[in-house]
Enzyme design. Structure first.
Site, PDB file in Angstrom:
ATOM      1  N   CYS A 276       0.795  -1.235   0.000  1.00 57.07           N
ATOM      2  CA  CYS A 276       0.000   0.000   0.000  1.00 57.07           C
ATOM      3  C   CYS A 276       0.825   1.282   0.000  1.00 57.07           C
ATOM      4  O   CYS A 276       0.724   2.087  -0.921  1.00 57.07           O
ATOM      5  CB  CYS A 276      -0.904   0.011   1.232  1.00 57.07           C
ATOM      6  SG  CYS A 276      -2.149  -1.273   1.184  1.00 57.07           S
TER       7      CYS A 276
HETATM    8  N1  NAD Z   1      -2.989  -6.048   1.271  1.00 56.99           N
HETATM    9  C1  NAD Z   1      -3.450  -5.075   2.022  1.00 56.99           C
HETATM   10  O1  NAD Z   1      -3.131  -5.051   3.189  1.00 56.99           O
HETATM   11  C2  NAD Z   1      -4.378  -3.995   1.464  1.00 56.99           C
HETATM   12  C3  NAD Z   1      -4.863  -3.042   2.350  1.00 56.99           C
HETATM   13  C4  NAD Z   1      -5.729  -2.081   1.894  1.00 56.99           C
HETATM   14  C5  NAD Z   1      -6.076  -2.022   0.555  1.00 56.99           C
HETATM   15  N2  NAD Z   1      -5.578  -2.949  -0.333  1.00 56.99           N
HETATM   16  C6  NAD Z   1      -6.026  -2.859  -1.713  1.00 56.99           C
HETATM   17  O2  NAD Z   1      -6.908  -3.933  -2.003  1.00 56.99           O
HETATM   18  C7  NAD Z   1      -6.758  -4.352  -3.350  1.00 56.99           C
HETATM   19  C8  NAD Z   1      -6.420  -5.835  -3.409  1.00 56.99           C
HETATM   20  O3  NAD Z   1      -5.175  -6.011  -2.758  1.00 56.99           O
HETATM   21  P1  NAD Z   1      -4.686  -7.403  -2.181  1.00 56.99           P
HETATM   22  O4  NAD Z   1      -3.562  -7.090  -1.267  1.00 56.99           O
HETATM   23  O5  NAD Z   1      -5.834  -8.180  -1.671  1.00 56.99           O
HETATM   24  O6  NAD Z   1      -4.126  -8.075  -3.522  1.00 56.99           O
HETATM   25  P2  NAD Z   1      -3.749  -9.619  -3.756  1.00 56.99           P
HETATM   26  O7  NAD Z   1      -2.796  -9.625  -4.871  1.00 56.99           O
HETATM   27  O8  NAD Z   1      -3.422 -10.280  -2.463  1.00 56.99           O
HETATM   28  O9  NAD Z   1      -5.138 -10.244  -4.230  1.00 56.99           O
HETATM   29  C9  NAD Z   1      -5.764  -9.922  -5.418  1.00 56.99           C
HETATM   30  C10 NAD Z   1      -6.447 -11.156  -5.945  1.00 56.99           C
HETATM   31  O10 NAD Z   1      -7.162 -10.794  -7.121  1.00 56.99           O
HETATM   32  C11 NAD Z   1      -7.047 -11.856  -8.048  1.00 56.99           C
HETATM   33  N3  NAD Z   1      -7.359 -11.338  -9.365  1.00 56.99           N
HETATM   34  C12 NAD Z   1      -6.585 -10.626 -10.212  1.00 56.99           C
HETATM   35  N4  NAD Z   1      -7.266 -10.322 -11.334  1.00 56.99           N
HETATM   36  C13 NAD Z   1      -8.500 -10.867 -11.201  1.00 56.99           C
HETATM   37  C14 NAD Z   1      -9.651 -10.889 -12.033  1.00 56.99           C
HETATM   38  N5  NAD Z   1      -9.665 -10.292 -13.208  1.00 56.99           N
HETATM   39  N6  NAD Z   1     -10.722 -11.541 -11.560  1.00 56.99           N
HETATM   40  C15 NAD Z   1     -10.721 -12.151 -10.361  1.00 56.99           C
HETATM   41  N7  NAD Z   1      -9.661 -12.162  -9.537  1.00 56.99           N
HETATM   42  C16 NAD Z   1      -8.564 -11.518  -9.958  1.00 56.99           C
HETATM   43  C17 NAD Z   1      -5.642 -12.356  -7.863  1.00 56.99           C
HETATM   44  O11 NAD Z   1      -5.486 -13.675  -8.356  1.00 56.99           O
HETATM   45  C18 NAD Z   1      -5.494 -12.280  -6.345  1.00 56.99           C
HETATM   46  O12 NAD Z   1      -5.913 -13.466  -5.716  1.00 56.99           O
HETATM   47  C19 NAD Z   1      -5.694  -3.437  -3.939  1.00 56.99           C
HETATM   48  O13 NAD Z   1      -6.311  -2.331  -4.546  1.00 56.99           O
HETATM   49  C20 NAD Z   1      -4.926  -2.981  -2.729  1.00 56.99           C
HETATM   50  O14 NAD Z   1      -4.291  -1.734  -2.955  1.00 56.99           O
HETATM   51  C21 NAD Z   1      -4.726  -3.942   0.113  1.00 56.99           C
END
Ligand code: NAD
Length: 445
Positions: A276
């Protein structure tokens, strides 16, 4: 028409008859899916990664915040199932998007995952659905991209279907807060969308915080992360200035934080990491260009934070030279901690990878130890490091290095034993001092 679609969906939410679909079962999506299932909704998780399906099928969680037991409970109660087949989206009353929002190689927002997902939803969109975006992004994304793609079907937001935004606030490794107990900001496109967002999220989390528009909610998330990035940069800058003056920045912070108002402690380190804080601020920088407004604070913070690994390696080289009469180019260094923060296995954007790279660019050899990361997985930026394995922390192994560079202060490491066997320790986290283990061969950086 508008009132009846709204009333029907609201009633389905209130009676838990609604099915939720969560797209993207990663760090954000999987804990959310379990929290929503636990609150009584049937949940379908969608992801394109077949590996995740295999793990979930075997009741094996790949996210620390979700235990195998919690996962098994929801699957066995029939409240959670996962699939790569997006046809099931049509059966979902609420659809939540939790896909990645990275930066491109040129550090511009990469919304391709959000766009692809919105198009998949559009293929199955029907009247009476609520679609919420959770991915972090610049103000305007939900209304200008997600809603526009969905309205391409001919259905209208606020009348046939509803659109909202709710930022994710997961804090990996946090023992005190989890998805259901972190207050959740919610917004919607119009009063009815907001009412549905409040009803749905209010069922799954203890506190909802409504705001007036999707763009406001998007700005809330960016503000939280920019606040951290800027304050971390500030203490990193103070660290370098005070070090030159012979003042210990950690001692300064400990004393400053006794002020009961108007101060909040942030701590210096080897650079920013995680998914992030190094990334999200640049979503606002990019968007603000459209308004011809510079984001000088954000860019300066980025500059200071990304200069930290080089500063730390400079301090390491200086210490090797002055204390051991050895050049970094002829030294073996053990980097302690590969994860970007303590007690987690997450190495995304971790400064430790950059530290290893810089040490080796300067001719040294760097190995690493991390109790949570047995082997360096493939990464886009550090391909040369793929497959390297964590060195076991025996006294013999430690004695074989010219220096130990502490990048992450995992709690499970035996720092007292390390202090006894390491020839030289460069500590970027002040962990030795915190544990009362200060000694001449331990320096801070
Ligand atoms: N990790 C954190 O702590 C956190 C905190 C706040 C906000 N975010 C935000 O949340 C969002 C997701 O982050 P994350 O950390 O969960 O990412 P991540 O990479 O852990 O998970 C994303 C998932 O989406 C899947 N994916 C990708 N393209 C796809 C599609 N077209 N259809 C279905 N699934 C698909 C991937 O396979 C993966 O499992 C981002 O915008 C991130 O900035 C993350």
């Amino acid at each position: 028409m508008a009132t009846s679609t709204f009333d029907t969906l609201l009633q389905k939410i209130e009676t838990r008859a609604a099915r939720a679909g969560i797209i993207g079962l990663g760090y954000v999506g999987l804990p959310l899916a379990i929290a929503v299932a636990r609150s009584g909704f049937a949940v379908t998780g969608f992801d394109i990664d077949p590996g995740k399906m295999v793990a979930l099928e075997a009741r094996r969680s790949y996210i620390d915040a979700v235990s195998n037991e919690a996962l098994a409970t929801e699957i066995e109660a029939g409240r959670f199932q996962a699939t790569t087949d997006f046809v099931g989206l049509a059966e979902c009353d609420i659809i939540i998007i939790c896909v990645p929002t990275p930066l491109t190689k040129h550090r511009d927002p990469d919304l391709s995952f959000v766009e692809t997902t919105s198009r998949s939803i559009a293929e199955h969109l029907r009247p009476g659905q609520l679609v919420a975006l959770e991915s972090t992004t610049y103000p305007g994304t939900t209304d200008d991209i997600v809603k526009v793609i969905l309205e391409g079907t001919g259905l209208k937001s606020g009348a046939d279907f509803f659109v909202g935004f709710s930022p994710e606030r997961e804090d990996p490794g946090n023992q005190h807060y989890h998805t259901a107990t972190i207050p959740k900001v919610v917004a919607g496109d119009g009063a009815e969308a907001l009412a549905l967002m409040k009803a749905f999220y209010g069922a799954a989390v203890s506190t909802v915080v409504p705001v007036s528009s999707n763009a406001t909610a998007e700005a809330v998330k960016l503000t939280e992360n920019i606040f951290r990035s800027v304050n971390i940069a500030l203490v990193n800058e103070l660290k370098t200035v005070y070090a030159a003056m012979g003042i210990d920045v950690w001692e300064v912070i400990e004393a400053a934080k006794t002020k009961p108002f108007g101060y909040m402690p942030f701590y210096p380190g080897p650079g920013l990491g995680g998914h992030c804080i190094p990334i999200d601020p640049f979503y606002l920088t990019w968007k603000s260009r459209e308004y011809e407004l510079p984001t000088r604070f954000i860019e300066l913070a980025g500059e200071i934070n990304s200069a930290m690994p080089r500063y730390v390696v400079g301090k390491l080289a200086e210490a090797l030279d002055m204390r051991a009469g050895k050049a970094l180019s002829r030294s073996r260094v053990l980097v302690l901690g590969l994860a970007y923060k303590k007690n987690v296995a997450d190495i995304r954007e971790s400064p430790s990878l950059r530290l290893i790279e810089i040490i080796e660019e300067r001719g040294g050899r760097a190995d690493y130890h991390d109790p949570f990361v047995a082997e360096i997985p493939p990464t886009r930026e550090y391909q040369a490091l793929k497959g390297r394995k964590s060195v076991t922390l025996t006294p013999e192994a430690v004695a074989g290095y010219d220096a130990v560079l502490v990048a992450t202060d995992h709690d499970s490491v035996d720092y007292a034993a390390l202090a006894k066997t390491a020839a030289l320790i460069v500590d970027t986290r002040n962990v030795f001092n915190r544990l009362g283990l200060s000694a001449d061969h331990i320096i801070k950086a």
